[in-house]
Design a protein around this motif. Structure first.
Motif, PDB file in Angstrom:
ATOM      1  N   ASN A  65     -51.265 -57.348 -26.254  1.00 50.85           N
ATOM      2  CA  ASN A  65     -52.640 -56.850 -26.386  1.00 50.85           C
ATOM      3  C   ASN A  65     -52.663 -55.334 -26.496  1.00 50.85           C
ATOM      4  O   ASN A  65     -51.614 -54.679 -26.642  1.00 50.85           O
ATOM      5  N   ALA A  66     -53.839 -54.742 -26.440  1.00 44.62           N
ATOM      6  CA  ALA A  66     -54.004 -53.293 -26.610  1.00 44.62           C
ATOM      7  C   ALA A  66     -53.268 -52.507 -25.527  1.00 44.62           C
ATOM      8  O   ALA A  66     -52.866 -51.355 -25.754  1.00 44.62           O
ATOM      9  N   GLU A  67     -53.072 -53.102 -24.370  1.00 42.07           N
ATOM     10  CA  GLU A  67     -52.353 -52.440 -23.275  1.00 42.07           C
ATOM     11  C   GLU A  67     -50.851 -52.596 -23.402  1.00 42.07           C
ATOM     12  O   GLU A  67     -50.102 -52.159 -22.519  1.00 42.07           O
ATOM     13  N   GLY A  68     -50.409 -53.234 -24.505  1.00 41.70           N
ATOM     14  CA  GLY A  68     -48.984 -53.428 -24.717  1.00 41.70           C
ATOM     15  C   GLY A  68     -48.394 -54.551 -23.895  1.00 41.70           C
ATOM     16  O   GLY A  68     -47.169 -54.636 -23.759  1.00 41.70           O
ATOM     17  N   LYS A  69     -49.221 -55.438 -23.369  1.00 39.76           N
ATOM     18  CA  LYS A  69     -48.771 -56.484 -22.469  1.00 39.76           C
ATOM     19  C   LYS A  69     -48.900 -57.871 -23.104  1.00 39.76           C
ATOM     20  O   LYS A  69     -49.855 -58.145 -23.817  1.00 39.76           O
ATOM     21  N   PRO A 120     -48.237 -47.532 -27.242  1.00 34.13           N
ATOM     22  CA  PRO A 120     -46.874 -47.759 -27.735  1.00 34.13           C
ATOM     23  C   PRO A 120     -45.818 -47.729 -26.630  1.00 34.13           C
ATOM     24  O   PRO A 120     -44.855 -48.491 -26.680  1.00 34.13           O
ATOM     25  N   GLN A 121     -45.987 -46.838 -25.635  1.00 33.77           N
ATOM     26  CA  GLN A 121     -44.995 -46.764 -24.563  1.00 33.77           C
ATOM     27  C   GLN A 121     -44.970 -48.053 -23.745  1.00 33.77           C
ATOM     28  O   GLN A 121     -43.909 -48.607 -23.438  1.00 33.77           O
ATOM     29  N   ALA A 122     -46.166 -48.534 -23.423  1.00 30.07           N
ATOM     30  CA  ALA A 122     -46.243 -49.782 -22.659  1.00 30.07           C
ATOM     31  C   ALA A 122     -45.708 -50.954 -23.477  1.00 30.07           C
ATOM     32  O   ALA A 122     -45.036 -51.846 -22.944  1.00 30.07           O
ATOM     33  N   ALA A 123     -45.992 -50.955 -24.775  1.00 27.30           N
ATOM     34  CA  ALA A 123     -45.525 -52.039 -25.629  1.00 27.30           C
ATOM     35  C   ALA A 123     -44.000 -52.046 -25.710  1.00 27.30           C
ATOM     36  O   ALA A 123     -43.375 -53.119 -25.632  1.00 27.30           O
ATOM     37  N   LEU A 124     -43.380 -50.893 -25.859  1.00 25.06           N
ATOM     38  CA  LEU A 124     -41.924 -50.833 -25.941  1.00 25.06           C
ATOM     39  C   LEU A 124     -41.294 -51.310 -24.632  1.00 25.06           C
ATOM     40  O   LEU A 124     -40.300 -52.058 -24.650  1.00 25.06           O
ATOM     41  N   ALA A 125     -41.884 -50.918 -23.513  1.00 24.05           N
ATOM     42  CA  ALA A 125     -41.373 -51.381 -22.220  1.00 24.05           C
ATOM     43  C   ALA A 125     -41.499 -52.898 -22.102  1.00 24.05           C
ATOM     44  O   ALA A 125     -40.606 -53.570 -21.574  1.00 24.05           O
ATOM     45  N   GLU A 126     -42.593 -53.440 -22.609  1.00 21.20           N
ATOM     46  CA  GLU A 126     -42.803 -54.885 -22.544  1.00 21.20           C
ATOM     47  C   GLU A 126     -41.789 -55.619 -23.415  1.00 21.20           C
ATOM     48  O   GLU A 126     -41.227 -56.648 -23.005  1.00 21.20           O
ATOM     49  N   LEU A 127     -41.520 -55.102 -24.625  1.00 25.27           N
ATOM     50  CA  LEU A 127     -40.546 -55.737 -25.511  1.00 25.27           C
ATOM     51  C   LEU A 127     -39.140 -55.661 -24.936  1.00 25.27           C
ATOM     52  O   LEU A 127     -38.348 -56.606 -25.076  1.00 25.27           O
ATOM     53  N   THR A 128     -38.822 -54.548 -24.281  1.00 23.33           N
ATOM     54  CA  THR A 128     -37.504 -54.401 -23.656  1.00 23.33           C
ATOM     55  C   THR A 128     -37.338 -55.397 -22.516  1.00 23.33           C
ATOM     56  O   THR A 128     -36.297 -56.067 -22.387  1.00 23.33           O
ATOM     57  N   ALA A 129     -38.367 -55.516 -21.692  1.00 25.56           N
ATOM     58  CA  ALA A 129     -38.319 -56.480 -20.587  1.00 25.56           C
ATOM     59  C   ALA A 129     -38.228 -57.904 -21.117  1.00 25.56           C
ATOM     60  O   ALA A 129     -37.535 -58.763 -20.546  1.00 25.56           O
ATOM     61  N   TRP A 130     -38.929 -58.154 -22.197  1.00 26.76           N
ATOM     62  CA  TRP A 130     -38.873 -59.473 -22.826  1.00 26.76           C
ATOM     63  C   TRP A 130     -37.442 -59.809 -23.236  1.00 26.76           C
ATOM     64  O   TRP A 130     -36.944 -60.895 -22.932  1.00 26.76           O
ATOM     65  N   ASN A 131     -36.792 -58.901 -23.939  1.00 28.88           N
ATOM     66  CA  ASN A 131     -35.434 -59.170 -24.414  1.00 28.88           C
ATOM     67  C   ASN A 131     -34.468 -59.445 -23.267  1.00 28.88           C
ATOM     68  O   ASN A 131     -33.541 -60.253 -23.407  1.00 28.88           O
ATOM     69  N   ASP A 132     -34.688 -58.810 -22.146  1.00 25.74           N
ATOM     70  CA  ASP A 132     -33.812 -59.016 -20.989  1.00 25.74           C
ATOM     71  C   ASP A 132     -34.053 -60.361 -20.309  1.00 25.74           C
ATOM     72  O   ASP A 132     -33.201 -60.835 -19.550  1.00 25.74           O
ATOM     73  N   ALA A 133     -35.217 -60.972 -20.575  1.00 28.12           N
ATOM     74  CA  ALA A 133     -35.612 -62.169 -19.822  1.00 28.12           C
ATOM     75  C   ALA A 133     -35.313 -63.480 -20.536  1.00 28.12           C
ATOM     76  O   ALA A 133     -35.383 -64.550 -19.912  1.00 28.12           O
ATOM     77  N   VAL A 134     -34.980 -63.434 -21.824  1.00 22.85           N
ATOM     78  CA  VAL A 134     -34.804 -64.666 -22.589  1.00 22.85           C
ATOM     79  C   VAL A 134     -33.546 -65.419 -22.140  1.00 22.85           C
ATOM     80  O   VAL A 134     -32.475 -64.832 -21.976  1.00 22.85           O
ATOM     81  N   MET A 135     -33.687 -66.722 -21.950  1.00 27.23           N
ATOM     82  CA  MET A 135     -32.568 -67.586 -21.554  1.00 27.23           C
ATOM     83  C   MET A 135     -31.779 -67.981 -22.806  1.00 27.23           C
ATOM     84  O   MET A 135     -31.922 -69.081 -23.341  1.00 27.23           O
ATOM     85  N   THR A 136     -30.938 -67.092 -23.256  1.00 29.83           N
ATOM     86  CA  THR A 136     -30.227 -67.308 -24.521  1.00 29.83           C
ATOM     87  C   THR A 136     -29.218 -68.444 -24.441  1.00 29.83           C
ATOM     88  O   THR A 136     -28.747 -68.940 -25.472  1.00 29.83           O
TER      89      THR A 136
END
Length: 500
Positions: free
Chosen positions: A294-298, A368-384
């Motif tokens: 969303n607009a808050e990058g979350k 953008p800063q919040a969005a990048l942090a969210e995408l980084t956290a996302w990548n770390d959380a995926v059960m690959t």
């Protein structure tokens, strides 16, 4: 003396099924369509044409779709969709609120109704591109949704119009029904505004099939809640609740989820109402294979909670409730081949970038800063370690996120990245009129109103909170056929009594 045996208000799927069914009874039938001919057909013309029905195997499907070849059958797992599965889906997604009698009518008459429609010249085909993915050389259908009308919604309307013409059913366009003729005992016709003025048309029975109130911003805000005047309308601009209003005016009982609607992710820059040149392609329904921010990058919703056709009709409301009423759907190249065709149209709000850092800078309205942090956290959380499979609920989830993703989670690590901006597109409203088992409208004392029947989106009680994909066209056809049959029967019985 009545001018017509049966008058049908509306000219979409439900209305035309009602008209054809009434004609089978020997009734003379007039269809009144508010829209001009080039915009006629109601919401049906804006749909992709998916229809949910019971089927017990490929032989049932081949009876509906004789064009299926042996080769196509050999490389496809069509599965089954039993009445028990249909019941389970209806009750589960409506949180066990749906009217059990309406649901039973819908489900038990679904396949027979499609057989009847095929007899009227409607053709069907498998939903190859949107409900089945090819894995290891074999297609597998998922989510209980296998069939669509040939040519989508426009093809369905055209087939029904042609069938109506063959049956001698007259359709008058630019004919807005203003109110019902009612003497406090029975409905005996309608008042209609035409290009030549207002006239009264008498009928022995009237079938209302004029859609919900989704194109009425005042009613949306009154019944759905604050902010709903800001939603886009996916379909016809003429569905403003006229049929519901005129029935309520004579004492019909309101029924169903009046604060609920079918609402989806819709292109942020789509026009106020549906555009027939684009059809349903402003929708963006491949979110299970990406993430939404969303607009808050979350992230704000579990994009993989279930198959798309069990979540898409409620996620529009979720998007509307986000800051500034929008979201961005983000994908990488591992999944872009799975995106539905609607992502490839010219009129699309899309950005691309070679890195996530550049991508978040292009997401209009997003921190953008919040969005990048969210995408980084996302990548770390995926059960690959869990295999990805788009055809089943694969359990490929996330760990440690405030908003988990239950299935189809993939790291965003394969550029270029793509993002699509969406807002809320409202399809139809869930609140409407109460009908009995004959499709007859009931009054506030729950007694049938003589001469008045209803079908389609203006019938309440079937959908609450959510909706299994493809059920709208099916319910329109089932209840349209029911209402038309009963209206025609009542009209012809009245004719017989008068002759005696």
């Amino acid at each position: 003396m009545a001018d017509w045996d049966v008058v049908v208000v509306g000219a979409g799927n439900a209305a035309l099924c009602a008209a054809l069914a009434a004609r089978e009874s020997g009734a003379s039938v007039l269809v009144l369509e508010r829209a001009p001919e080039d915009e006629g057909g109601g919401n049906t013309r804006f749909t992709a044409g998916a229809i949910r029905t019971v089927y017990n195997g490929v032989d049932d499907l081949r009876a509906l779709m004789p064009d299926l070849t042996d080769e196509e059958v050999a490389i496809t797992d069509f599965g089954t969709y039993t009445s028990d599965q249909f019941f389970d889906d209806m009750f589960r997604v409506t949180q066990y609120r749906c009217d059990a009698d309406l649901a039973e009518t819908l489900i038990t008459r679904s396949y027979d109704t499609l057989t009847w429609m095929r007899g009227k010249g409607v053709r069907f085909q498998p939903i190859w591109g949107r409900q089945a993915f090819k894995v290891d050389g074999r297609f597998k259908f998922w989510g209980g949704l296998t069939i669509e009308a040939w040519g989508g919604g426009p093809g369905l309307v055209e087939a029904l119009w042609q069938s109506a013409a063959r049956q001698g059913i007259e359709i008058r366009y630019s004919s807005r029904v203003l109110n019902l003729l009612y003497d406090d005992i029975k409905v005996s016709g309608v008042r209609v505004k035409t290009p030549n003025g207002v006239e009264s048309i008498k009928a022995k029975a009237v079938v209302l099939a004029a859609g919900g109130f989704q194109a009425n911003p005042e009613w949306r805000t009154r019944y759905l809640g604050a902010g709903w005047e800001l939603a886009k309308v996916r379909g016809s601009r003429f569905n403003t609740g006229d049929g519901i209003r005129m029935a309520l005016d004579i004492g019909a009982a309101p029924y169903g989820n009046w604060s609920g609607s079918h609402a989806v992710g819709w292109d942020y820059n789509a026009p106020e109402f549906g555009d027939l040149t684009v059809g349903d392609n402003f929708q963006k329904h491949s979110y299970p294979f990406g993430i939404m921010i969303n607009a808050e990058g979350k992230r704000f919703v579990d994009e993989g909670a279930d198959f798309r056709n069990y979540t898409y009709a409620k996620y529009g409301r979720v998007i509307l409730n986000q800051p500034n009423q929008f979201a961005w759907q983000v994908f990488d190249q591992k999944v872009t081949h799975l995106l539905r065709d609607e992502y490839r149209i010219k009129r699309v709000t899309k950005v691309t970038a070679p890195t996530l850092e550049e991508l978040v800078g292009k997401l209009e309205g997003v921190n953008p800063q919040a969005a990048l942090a969210e995408l980084t956290a996302w990548n770390d959380a995926v059960m690959t370690e869990v295999p990805f499979d788009p055809n089943v609920k694969d359990g490929r989830s996330t760990r440690g996120l405030a908003v988990p993703k239950s299935n189809w989670a993939n790291r965003l690590d394969t550029p270029p990245y793509e993002a699509y901006q969406v807002t809320c597109g409202v399809t139809f409203t869930f609140g409407g009129l109460r009908i009995d088992g004959n499709g007859q409208v009931q009054d506030v004392d729950l007694a049938p109103i003589p001469g008045l029947y209803a079908a389609g989106e203006l019938v309440g009680g079937l959908f609450y909170f959510n909706y299994p994909g493809g059920t709208g066209l099916m319910s329109g056809a089932v209840f349209g056929r029911l209402a038309g049959t009963e209206a025609g029967k009542a009209a012809m019985e009245g004719t017989t009594r008068a002759a005696e």
